[in-house]
Design an enzyme around this catalytic site. Structure first.
Site, PDB file in Angstrom:
ATOM      1  N   HIS A 149       0.843  -1.184   0.000  1.00  8.40           N
ATOM      2  CA  HIS A 149       0.000   0.000   0.000  1.00  8.40           C
ATOM      3  C   HIS A 149       0.884   1.241   0.000  1.00  8.40           C
ATOM      4  O   HIS A 149       1.790   1.374   0.833  1.00  8.40           O
ATOM      5  CB  HIS A 149      -0.919   0.012   1.215  1.00  8.40           C
ATOM      6  CG  HIS A 149      -1.990  -1.031   1.148  1.00  8.40           C
ATOM      7  ND1 HIS A 149      -2.154  -1.853   0.068  1.00  8.40           N
ATOM      8  CD2 HIS A 149      -2.959  -1.377   2.027  1.00  8.40           C
ATOM      9  CE1 HIS A 149      -3.171  -2.667   0.283  1.00  8.40           C
ATOM     10  NE2 HIS A 149      -3.683  -2.391   1.465  1.00  8.40           N
ATOM     11  N   LYS A 576     -13.545   5.486   6.854  1.00 13.26           N
ATOM     12  CA  LYS A 576     -13.934   6.386   5.771  1.00 13.26           C
ATOM     13  C   LYS A 576     -15.454   6.378   5.572  1.00 13.26           C
ATOM     14  O   LYS A 576     -16.057   7.370   5.175  1.00 13.26           O
ATOM     15  CB  LYS A 576     -13.227   5.960   4.491  1.00 13.26           C
ATOM     16  CG  LYS A 576     -13.565   6.785   3.261  1.00 13.26           C
ATOM     17  CD  LYS A 576     -12.649   6.410   2.125  1.00 13.26           C
ATOM     18  CE  LYS A 576     -13.147   6.974   0.803  1.00 13.26           C
ATOM     19  NZ  LYS A 576     -14.165   6.124   0.179  1.00 13.26           N
TER      20      LYS A 576
END
Length: 916
Positions: A149, A576
């Protein structure tokens, strides 16, 4: 020190701070000398003036002296200044990491001793009366998974320069070195700092998955092969009646590593079946190279002759077989090591490892168990001869290495989005002819289960490249297992699991891809959004009823004696989706329900925690997070993702890596200690109503903001969101669709979402909604009581405190003003004020981080320089977001300001550290 670390040792902190200050003063003097010698004396003066201005009260206000200084600079000076500030922050990070390592070596500071600090000895002492520690170790599994990532903004060239500087600092500080040696070290330091200052911090090309594999492999090569045996030794030394290096303390190899690098194709079209195969080949080559080197080193020490160390009959019989299996090599070994049978056998083992690496079929070890059998044969012979020291010394290290890393280094895990499988199945089922609605059948778990167990009614072939790639990925997994063993690549993770069909789909596709050929396929659901986490137990119950699932569980029962399931929970997308406070509480509730489901189904559950490095993605002190997990959710097993800058913060130094693994070990041991477990569960029940209130109110507050009209446009306008992809931090696009730009938050990945908010100094993903949640409770004594007694709430408040501490309200207000949405800006800043006030009230503090001096020092050291970069970035954003230069009406040089913007992003990432 990563800003995700924390400590309570104030006395040691003052000593460490002085050493750190001395190191920084020395490095800064060298950096200034390099700048001056390079014709940048003016830059030294501008930098000093800007940093001084950033230390003034109100420096973040619009129109401050810092703003005035930045506004007076031309583009060339701005770019040079940004680069110099970035180098300073890299040197600050280096000095702090060096201080951490130094503290560990002298057994000083926050990283040693104490249960809550992660001391293994204290943890073992606490749990010794509750259960058999050796039995618990035998069942323990700590499983870090390294990912690609893209949250590490540094280029490898920058990292390499910093490593060289660190080595010369050690040389300069060595008390055994005289003035001449120090002079050489100082010269080399100036040379490498000069190189660092002149090295571009920006990547010119996009990294490929193959580059990411090489980057992660350096961690194993330089650190983990040394840190892991040291971990086991530290556990051994902590056990009662232990005699390390002589008696068998019964410490098994309880650590395993995983990797997504080259296997994670969720939204990354660059990760193909060919990349996965190549990644495992590289991993295996490195593992075998390391093992061969270690075998050779241990063999060189085994010079005991047979008179003093009589070989066992089994060892002699094995050598007789070796003499005919590899006659030329064995004749050489016998000649070079006469009457040294243990050394001869070790040399044979080394030759077979080399043959395995070279894929020489006649001598290859077919699997690590074969090599372990030979090593244990040598060990048993030494023990029988009375040579416990040699048997339990470096030879034991080698055995631990083989048990931990095998021949594949780390298990390569495959991850794909559920929607990709659904599309592939729709395409394939549509060719069968007897299915009226292929799209509906592709989401029917019963129909897919029939395909998985009974096979496909007739041959079908993919018509799209993406579907062909799905099938090829499964075929590569089967091939890798045949080549390197079943444990090398057997887990298949499904992102955004929404139903049982999403799980059954993989087995249906596997049946088409490989038929009845052998394939270990452990399907791992990944629950990420708030809704999917809430539905997880229902989805798993339905999945467990499918015939293909029952057959898989039965096979586990037969081979391992228990049925086990791994479930991954995502911190990034849940935060999120519903905000940090609600995500924390939703995850806790989901984990409790998953534990209950596993108990009812008689399944051993392993929870896989998809945590990021940033505080908005589940980051923070990991050992404390483990101790806050619901009872039964750890039970000796902890699996977690490690990524980006976190990998290098935790694993770039041997001592730091060892200490990190020790902290995980102690936390996993303590997680089910009866006293702690009981107190944790009682607290969870006592504060359940408080949790519901915070959950509902914080979620509502968060969703009200992100669902506001124009919110997606706001984050794009006020931050470098659209430009982050140009940093080329990783091979994976910032958006799942692959689009470089856009205004869809659903398509936007969690990492650039958090990264962008960190750059704006708002840091919204780490705290937004918490203030409203705490306010809704309306009972400060109850909140303080919960903080003192409920580990989950304690961890949530502590993480929020760290996140708020890295938020700068005046600078945040300047960034927010770029969006021309005063209503949304006011909404965000009002919630910040509320969250900050209430967190301080709960903590009983006047300022953030009052009781965390190490963190306070870490942030204080960096903030004037990070603030300087923020002022520079704000000017770059204003120049790029407006059609003309506000000073003279001319159009700005977009190319120059775009470059400056990227330089500031890179520099701020170095200063803030855990950015994504």
């Amino acid at each position: 020190m990563s800003l995700a670390m924390d400590s309570d040792d104030e006395l040691t902190g003052s000593r460490a701070a002085q050493t750190l200050t001395d190191d920084l003063a020395f490095l800064n003097s060298l950096h200034e000398q390099v700048l001056t010698e390079g014709g940048n004396a003016d830059l030294v003066e501008v930098l000093a003036a800007l940093v001084a201005a950033c230390r003034e009260p109100g420096n973040g206000e619009n129109g401050s002296r810092a703003d005035e200084i930045v506004a007076s600079l031309d583009t060339e000076t701005t770019a040079r200044l940004t680069r110099a500030v970035t180098v300073h922050l890299h040197l600050t990070n280096l000095a702090e990491e060096r201080q951490r390592s130094r503290s560990l070596r002298v057994e000083d500071g926050e990283f040693t001793g104490g249960v809550d600090a992660g001391g293994v000895g204290d943890a073992i002492e606490e749990v010794a009366d509750a259960f058999d520690v050796r039995d618990r170790l035998a069942r323990m599994r700590i499983h870090p998974v390294l990912t690609a990532h893209p949250t590490e903004a540094r280029r490898r060239a920058v990292t390499s320069a910093l490593l060289r500087i660190a080595a010369q600092l050690d040389r300069y500080d060595d008390p055994l070195n005289g003035s001449a040696e120090k002079a050489v070290a100082r010269r080399r330091l100036l040379e490498d700092i000069d190189i660092l200052q002149r090295t571009s911090t920006l990547r010119s090309t996009q990294p490929e998955p193959r580059d990411e594999v090489k980057t992660v492999l350096t961690v194993f090569d330089q650190t983990l092969f040394r840190a892991v045996p040291r971990l086991y030794r530290s556990v051994e030394a902590a056990l009662p009646q232990a005699e390390p290096g002589r008696a068998d303390a019964g410490v098994p190899a309880f650590v395993r590593f995983g990797s997504w690098v080259g296997g994670d194709r969720d939204g990354n079209p660059h990760v193909t079946s060919a990349v996965t195969r190549e990644a495992m080949s590289q991993q295996a080559d490195q593992a075998l190279a390391q093992l061969h080197t270690t075998v050779q080193r241990v063999a060189r020490t085994m010079t005991m002759d047979s008179m003093w160390t009589r070989p066992s009959d089994e060892l002699l019989a094995s050598l007789a077989i070796d003499a005919v299996a590899l006659p030329e090599e064995f004749a050489r070994f016998a000649k070079d090591s006469p009457d040294e049978p243990h050394r001869q056998k070790m040399l044979v083992i080394g030759a077979r490892v080399a043959a395995t690496r070279a894929q020489r079929a006649d001598l290859t070890y077919h699997e690590p168990a074969d090599m372990l059998a030979d090593l244990r044969l040598v060990q048993a012979s030494l023990i029988a001869a009375g040579d416990e020291r040699t048997a339990r010394g470096e030879l034991q290290h080698l055995i631990w290495l083989v048990e931990t890393f095998g021949f594949h280094l780390a298990e390569l895990e495959v991850r794909q989005h559920s929607a990709v499988h659904e599309a592939a199945l729709t395409e394939l089922i549509g060719q069968l002819g007897d299915v009226p609605d292929a799209a509906q059948a592709a989401t029917d778990p019963v129909y897919l289960d029939r395909l998985a167990t009974q096979g496909w009614p007739r041959s079908v072939s993919p018509t799209s490249e993406r579907t062909a790639e799905v099938l090829d990925t499964i075929r590569v997994m089967a091939w890798l297992q045949q080549r390197w063993g079943a444990t090398c690549c057997g887990r298949y993770i499904i992102s955004f699991t929404r139903s049982a069909a999403d799980l059954t789909a993989v087995r249906a596709l596997a049946r088409l891809a490989v038929g009845d050929r052998p394939l270990r396929l452990d399907v791992v659901p990944l629950f990420e959004t708030g809704a999917d986490l809430a539905n997880a137990p229902t989805i798993l119950r339905s999945w467990a009823e499918q015939e293909s699932t029952r057959a898989w569980l039965a096979a586990q029962q037969q081979s391992a004696g228990e049925r086990s399931v791994e479930v991954m929970v995502g911190y990034s997308d849940s935060a999120k989706d519903v905000g940090p406070a609600s995500a924390t509480l939703t995850l806790d509730r989901a984990e409790r329900e998953l534990v209950q489901w596993a108990r009812e189904a008689d399944i051993r559950l392993t929870l896989f925690h998809g945590r990021g490095g940033s505080l908005g993605r589940g980051g923070g002190p990991l050992h404390r997070a483990i101790l806050a997990q619901p009872s039964g959710s750890v039970d000796g097993r902890f699996k977690v993702t490690e990524q980006g800058e976190v990998i290098f913060a935790r694993y770039a130094d041997v001592m730091i890596a060892q200490r990190h693994l020790e902290r995980l070990t102690s936390a996993v041991l303590l997680s089910e200690a009866p006293g702690r477990a009981t107190a944790r569960e009682e607290a969870g029940d006592r504060y359940a109503a408080l949790a519901r209130t915070i959950d509902v109110q914080s979620r509502g507050c968060y969703r009200a903001l992100v669902d506001s009209d124009g919110f997606a446009d706001l984050i794009a306008a006020i931050s470098p969101l659209d430009e982050i992809g140009e940093l080329r931090m990783g091979s994976r696009p910032a958006r799942r669709s692959g689009a470089s730009r856009g205004r869809s938050l659903d398509d936007l990945r969690a990492i650039p979402w958090v990264f962008s908010w960190a750059q704006t100094r708002v840091n919204l993903p780490g705290w937004y909604g918490l203030g409203s949640g705490l306010s809704a409770v309306g009972d400060l004594p109850l909140l303080r009581e919960a903080y003192a007694r409920w580990p989950l709430f304690t961890s949530m408040i502590d993480v929020a405190e760290m996140s708020l501490a890295k938020t700068d309200r005046p600078l945040a207000a300047q960034y927010l003003s770029l969006g021309n949405r005063p209503d949304l800006s006011a909404q965000i800043l009002t919630e910040y004020d509320l969250a900050r006030r209430l967190v301080l009230d709960v903590l009983g503090q006047n300022e953030l981080l009052e009781r965390k001096p190490h963190l306070h020092t870490a942030i204080t050291l960096r903030m004037p320089y990070v603030d300087a970069l923020s002022h520079l970035q704000l000017r770059a954003l204003r120049m790029l977001r407006t059609p003309h230069d506000p000073r003279n009406g001319s159009r700005p040089d977009e190319q120059a300001w775009s470059q400056i913007l990227l330089l500031t992003v890179n520099g701020a990432a170095a200063g803030l550290q855990n950015t994504g």
